[in-house]
Scaffold this motif. Structure first.
Motif, PDB file in Angstrom:
ATOM      1  N   LYS A 198       0.864  -1.185   0.000  1.00 24.97           N
ATOM      2  CA  LYS A 198       0.000   0.000   0.000  1.00 24.97           C
ATOM      3  C   LYS A 198       0.895   1.227   0.000  1.00 24.97           C
ATOM      4  CE  LYS A 198      -3.043   2.721   3.108  1.00 24.97           C
ATOM      5  NZ  LYS A 198      -3.881   2.735   4.334  1.00 24.97           N
ATOM      6  N   ASP A 258      -2.534  10.362   3.529  1.00 28.19           N
ATOM      7  CA  ASP A 258      -3.913   9.946   3.758  1.00 28.19           C
ATOM      8  C   ASP A 258      -4.639  10.978   4.623  1.00 28.19           C
ATOM      9  OD1 ASP A 258      -6.303   8.646   4.130  1.00 28.19           O
ATOM     10  OD2 ASP A 258      -5.497   7.057   5.429  1.00 28.19           O
ATOM     11  N   LYS A 314      -9.981  13.046   8.201  1.00 24.38           N
ATOM     12  CA  LYS A 314      -9.450  12.720   9.529  1.00 24.38           C
ATOM     13  C   LYS A 314      -9.383  13.970  10.385  1.00 24.38           C
ATOM     14  CE  LYS A 314      -6.324   8.946   8.137  1.00 24.38           C
ATOM     15  NZ  LYS A 314      -6.899   7.881   8.947  1.00 24.38           N
ATOM     16  N   MET A 350       0.301  10.766   8.734  1.00 22.64           N
ATOM     17  CA  MET A 350      -0.163   9.997   7.562  1.00 22.64           C
ATOM     18  C   MET A 350       0.776  10.107   6.363  1.00 22.64           C
ATOM     19  SD  MET A 350      -2.485   7.987   8.267  1.00 22.64           S
ATOM     20  CE  MET A 350      -2.182   7.752   9.996  1.00 22.64           C
ATOM     21  N   MET A 410       3.308   8.502   6.540  1.00 19.13           N
ATOM     22  CA  MET A 410       3.836   7.123   6.571  1.00 19.13           C
ATOM     23  C   MET A 410       2.886   6.109   5.969  1.00 19.13           C
ATOM     24  SD  MET A 410       1.798   5.637   8.951  1.00 19.13           S
ATOM     25  CE  MET A 410       2.236   4.728  10.398  1.00 19.13           C
ATOM     26  N   ASP A 411       1.806   6.595   5.331  1.00 22.76           N
ATOM     27  CA  ASP A 411       0.785   5.646   4.875  1.00 22.76           C
ATOM     28  C   ASP A 411       1.193   4.923   3.583  1.00 22.76           C
ATOM     29  OD1 ASP A 411      -1.552   4.411   5.600  1.00 22.76           O
ATOM     30  OD2 ASP A 411      -2.837   5.754   4.434  1.00 22.76           O
ATOM     31  N   ASN A 426     -16.799   4.661   3.609  1.00 26.95           N
ATOM     32  CA  ASN A 426     -15.915   5.629   4.255  1.00 26.95           C
ATOM     33  C   ASN A 426     -14.693   5.802   3.364  1.00 26.95           C
ATOM     34  OD1 ASN A 426     -13.915   6.812   5.963  1.00 26.95           O
ATOM     35  ND2 ASN A 426     -15.082   6.138   7.756  1.00 26.95           N
ATOM     36  N   ASP A 454     -12.020   7.012   4.037  1.00 26.92           N
ATOM     37  CA  ASP A 454     -10.783   6.838   4.800  1.00 26.92           C
ATOM     38  C   ASP A 454     -10.358   5.364   4.862  1.00 26.92           C
ATOM     39  OD1 ASP A 454      -8.599   7.564   6.254  1.00 26.92           O
ATOM     40  OD2 ASP A 454      -9.679   7.903   8.140  1.00 26.92           O
ATOM     41  N   GLU A 499      -9.279   3.570   2.546  1.00 26.58           N
ATOM     42  CA  GLU A 499      -8.837   3.636   1.148  1.00 26.58           C
ATOM     43  C   GLU A 499      -7.784   2.593   0.801  1.00 26.58           C
ATOM     44  OE1 GLU A 499      -7.515   5.326   3.500  1.00 26.58           O
ATOM     45  OE2 GLU A 499      -5.387   5.084   3.077  1.00 26.58           O
ATOM     46  N   THR A 505      -0.049  -0.182   5.980  1.00 30.46           N
ATOM     47  CA  THR A 505      -0.455   0.536   7.191  1.00 30.46           C
ATOM     48  C   THR A 505      -1.970   0.672   7.069  1.00 30.46           C
ATOM     49  OG1 THR A 505       0.013   2.564   5.951  1.00 30.46           O
ATOM     50  CG2 THR A 505       1.713   1.819   7.487  1.00 30.46           C
ATOM     51  N   LEU A 506      -2.667  -0.430   7.358  1.00 29.47           N
ATOM     52  CA  LEU A 506      -4.062  -0.522   6.923  1.00 29.47           C
ATOM     53  C   LEU A 506      -5.077  -0.004   7.928  1.00 29.47           C
ATOM     54  CD1 LEU A 506      -5.324  -1.467   4.247  1.00 29.47           C
ATOM     55  CD2 LEU A 506      -5.937  -3.603   5.374  1.00 29.47           C
ATOM     56  N   THR A 507      -4.881  -0.301   9.225  1.00 31.49           N
ATOM     57  CA  THR A 507      -5.923   0.080  10.192  1.00 31.49           C
ATOM     58  C   THR A 507      -5.356   0.621  11.502  1.00 31.49           C
ATOM     59  OG1 THR A 507      -6.033  -2.107  11.252  1.00 31.49           O
ATOM     60  CG2 THR A 507      -7.446  -1.747   9.317  1.00 31.49           C
ATOM     61  N   GLY A 508      -6.036   1.609  12.051  1.00 33.60           N
ATOM     62  CA  GLY A 508      -5.731   2.062  13.407  1.00 33.60           C
ATOM     63  C   GLY A 508      -6.083   0.960  14.404  1.00 33.60           C
ATOM     64  N   THR A 564     -16.127  -0.851   4.656  1.00 34.96           N
ATOM     65  CA  THR A 564     -15.907  -0.849   6.112  1.00 34.96           C
ATOM     66  C   THR A 564     -16.927  -1.763   6.773  1.00 34.96           C
ATOM     67  OG1 THR A 564     -17.402   0.988   6.568  1.00 34.96           O
ATOM     68  CG2 THR A 564     -15.113   1.556   6.178  1.00 34.96           C
ATOM     69  N   ALA A 568       0.552  -0.949  10.531  1.00 33.93           N
ATOM     70  CA  ALA A 568       0.238   0.417  10.999  1.00 33.93           C
ATOM     71  C   ALA A 568       0.929   0.741  12.325  1.00 33.93           C
ATOM     72  CB  ALA A 568      -1.273   0.586  11.123  1.00 33.93           C
TER      73      ALA A 568
HETATM   74  N1  BES Z   1      -3.934   4.738   7.007  1.00 36.69           N
HETATM   75  C1  BES Z   1      -5.013   4.480   7.879  1.00 36.69           C
HETATM   76  C2  BES Z   1      -4.648   3.523   9.017  1.00 36.69           C
HETATM   77  C3  BES Z   1      -3.638   4.003  10.008  1.00 36.69           C
HETATM   78  C4  BES Z   1      -4.024   4.572  11.201  1.00 36.69           C
HETATM   79  C5  BES Z   1      -2.292   3.848   9.773  1.00 36.69           C
HETATM   80  C6  BES Z   1      -3.116   4.990  12.130  1.00 36.69           C
HETATM   81  C7  BES Z   1      -1.359   4.267  10.704  1.00 36.69           C
HETATM   82  C8  BES Z   1      -1.758   4.837  11.886  1.00 36.69           C
HETATM   83  C9  BES Z   1      -6.177   3.863   7.101  1.00 36.69           C
HETATM   84  O1  BES Z   1      -6.288   4.277   5.784  1.00 36.69           O
HETATM   85  C10 BES Z   1      -7.434   4.274   7.783  1.00 36.69           C
HETATM   86  O2  BES Z   1      -7.700   5.437   7.801  1.00 36.69           O
HETATM   87  N2  BES Z   1      -8.144   3.311   8.350  1.00 36.69           N
HETATM   88  C11 BES Z   1      -9.345   3.585   9.040  1.00 36.69           C
HETATM   89  C12 BES Z   1     -10.378   2.580   8.598  1.00 36.69           C
HETATM   90  C13 BES Z   1     -11.769   2.907   9.045  1.00 36.69           C
HETATM   91  C14 BES Z   1     -12.273   4.141   8.349  1.00 36.69           C
HETATM   92  C15 BES Z   1     -12.655   1.722   8.744  1.00 36.69           C
HETATM   93  C16 BES Z   1      -9.049   3.482  10.524  1.00 36.69           C
HETATM   94  O3  BES Z   1      -8.237   2.658  10.917  1.00 36.69           O
HETATM   95  O4  BES Z   1      -9.612   4.272  11.275  1.00 36.69           O
END
Ligand code: BES
Ligand code: MN
Ligand code: ZN
Length: 487
Positions: A252, A257, A264, A272, A274-275, A332, A334, A336, A362-365, A423, A453
């Protein structure tokens, strides 16, 4: 890019100790027994080393920990670093000891009195990994001075250390990419840095928006359509292994982001940059493979996009068609990363029919809530591949933990209007993201998804990296390729 510090393995020359500037590092066994070189150092220091080693400050140290003796009498050096390191130390302990030397490394460099220590090469590798700096400060900082490692058999140790040099270059390449701000590392700039690796013998292709449009990658293109930076897919091939099907790595690469229209919050959004960490790791591994001329066929694919809000940006509620043909409801904007990966994963399988595939993102928080910053989350449809991956991670000291992936979670991403939605709500956020990706993986392809992530850019320094990007995964994947595809 940032290059690792120069490390020279030399024959032991105890006459050079007294006049050596910078640091002198010396491994000492927990028993307190000194090597011949350490005894000479102790005599020059008029017994200072023996006294330190007898003190509780040393005896309570765990393997890999160290004690710094500042401005030692009898030496030109500014410090003697006493490393608590048994002869039979684990790899991770030796690397940690080396990192201690790197932490205080200055323009005068260091001398490591490793002599016949069996972990000399690993010690040097830990030093190289920790001696990394990245910033845009305008005040000039003197570069690190050279490091001399005195050993009993320089040729043999240098041969052991040779693959480490390729690895350190790969890790630093990843760290640089992850640390770069998004105004510098645009999709164009990222692709150019990858194209430059053609010099190393990699085959690099850049697919531009019209190409992606023709391939039907509407899931990926939808994410980037609000950005001034053009979306791209970059394909890097290393063919070192004859004519077997390649192993595929997919990353990714969201260069920034914002969350898009589902924007966000401002606090912390700067992280972000680092995304694109997954793409960064894929790039670092490909660099390492080329530098060490790996005997394997590996293809690295990265989806490079920027997720921005704009008049043309994708909206919540939009329905897009993926390259696979499945329709996706974007709940959503976000979420993405999975949209980008859906198309790149499909393209990787469609074009290369890989024998196995691993994606990093770096997919999910939510993975940070689950595992914090010490373990990446591993999701897989194949017990053998994930077992090998976890074993490689353990061997390299990089934390990884298997997470579940079961049909039960699929119901959370069912959409009323499309084949799937992007989501699944707050519960099991990392698992529903993985379940989404699995929809774009052919059932007979052994596959792992690694959610990095939490580990790509942790909030504090780590044993082998200063605060900032770690390059997590380059060492693990290089080892996996060595052990599973080159053996
Ligand atoms: N790039 C983020 C995930 C992320 C969060 C990476 C914190 C590094 C640190 C990802 O694209 C994202 O925003 N994910 C959302 C998904 C949600 C909208 C379902 C998230 O984790 O909140
Ligand atoms: Mn996002
Ligand atoms: Zn993201």
């Amino acid at each position: 890019m940032t290059h690792p510090v120069a490390i020279h393995f030399r024959e032991t020359d105890l006459e050079a100790l007294a006049a050596r500037k910078g640091q002198i590092a010396v491994p000492v066994d927990p028993s307190g027994k000194l090597s011949p070189g350490a005894r000479r150092l102790d005599r020059l220091m008029r017994g200072g080393l023996k006294r330190a080693v007898a003190a509780e400050a040393f005896t309570k140290l765990k393997p890999g920990e160290s004690l710094v003796l500042g401005w030692p009498a009898g030496l030109a050096a500014e410090a003697v670093v006493v490393l608590a390191l048994p002869r039979r130390a684990a790899v991770a302990e030796a690397r940690k000891a080396g990192a201690a030397v790197a932490k205080a490394l200055g323009p005068d460099g260091a001398l490591v009195l490793a002599e016949s220590h069996p972990r000399a090469a690993e010690l040097a590798f830990g030093l190289a990994l920790r001696a990394y700096r990245f910033d845009y400060h305008t005040e000039e900082k003197k570069p690190f001075g050279a490091v001399d490692v005195m050993v009993a058999n320089p040729e043999a140790v240098a041969a052991q250390a040779a693959p480490h040099a390729a690895l350190a270059e790969g890790v630093f390449f990843t760290r640089d990419l992850v640390n770069e701000p998004a105004n510098i590392l645009t999709t164009d700039d990222f692709a150019a840095r990858l194209a430059a690796m053609q010099e190393l013998g990699l085959e690099v292709e850049i697919l531009e928006e019209p190409d992606l449009e023709k391939l039907g990658m509407r899931a990926l293109l939808g994410v980037g359509q609000g950005s001034e930076s053009p979306s791209k897919v970059v394909v890097m091939q290393w063919n070192g292994g004859g004519d077997e099907a390649p192993f595929a790595l997919v990353g990714k690469g969201v260069t920034f982001d914002t969350g898009g229209i589902s924007i966000k919050p401002a606090a912390g959004m700067e992280e972000m940059t680092m995304d694109m960490g997954g793409a960064g790791v894929v790039a670092g591994v490909m660099r390492t493979l080329a530098l060490r001329k790996a005997k394997a066929n590996v293809v690295g694919l990265v989806g490079l996009v920027e997720n921005m809000p704009d008049g043309r940006a994708q909206r919540p509620g939009d329905i897009v068609k993926s390259m696979k043909g499945d329709t996706i409801e974007v709940i959503n904007t976000d979420a993405e990363g999975r949209l980008v990966l859906a198309d790149v994963l499909w393209y990787a399988q469609d074009r290369f029919a890989p024998r196995a595939m691993i994606n990093l993102a770096t997919l999910t928080g939510a993975i940070i809530i689950a595992l914090g910053h010490d373990n990446a989350g591993v999701f897989s449809n194949d017990d053998e591949l994930s077992h090998d991956l976890l074993r490689a991670a353990t061997a390299e000291g990089e934390g990884a933990w298997r997470m579940p992936l079961q049909p039960a979670y699929d119901s959370l991403i069912k959409s009323r209007l499309a084949d799937i939605k992007n989501t699944g709500g707050r519960p099991a956020g990392s698992i529903t993201a993985a379940a989404f990706l699995q929809k774009f993986v052919k059932p007979d392809v052994p596959w792992c998804h690694i959610d990095i992530a939490g580990v790509a850019l942790p909030p504090t320094e780590t044993t082998l990296a200063p605060k900032g990007a770690t390059g997590w995964g380059v060492m693990t994947l290089d080892r996996l390729i060595r052990d599973r595809f080159e053996g």
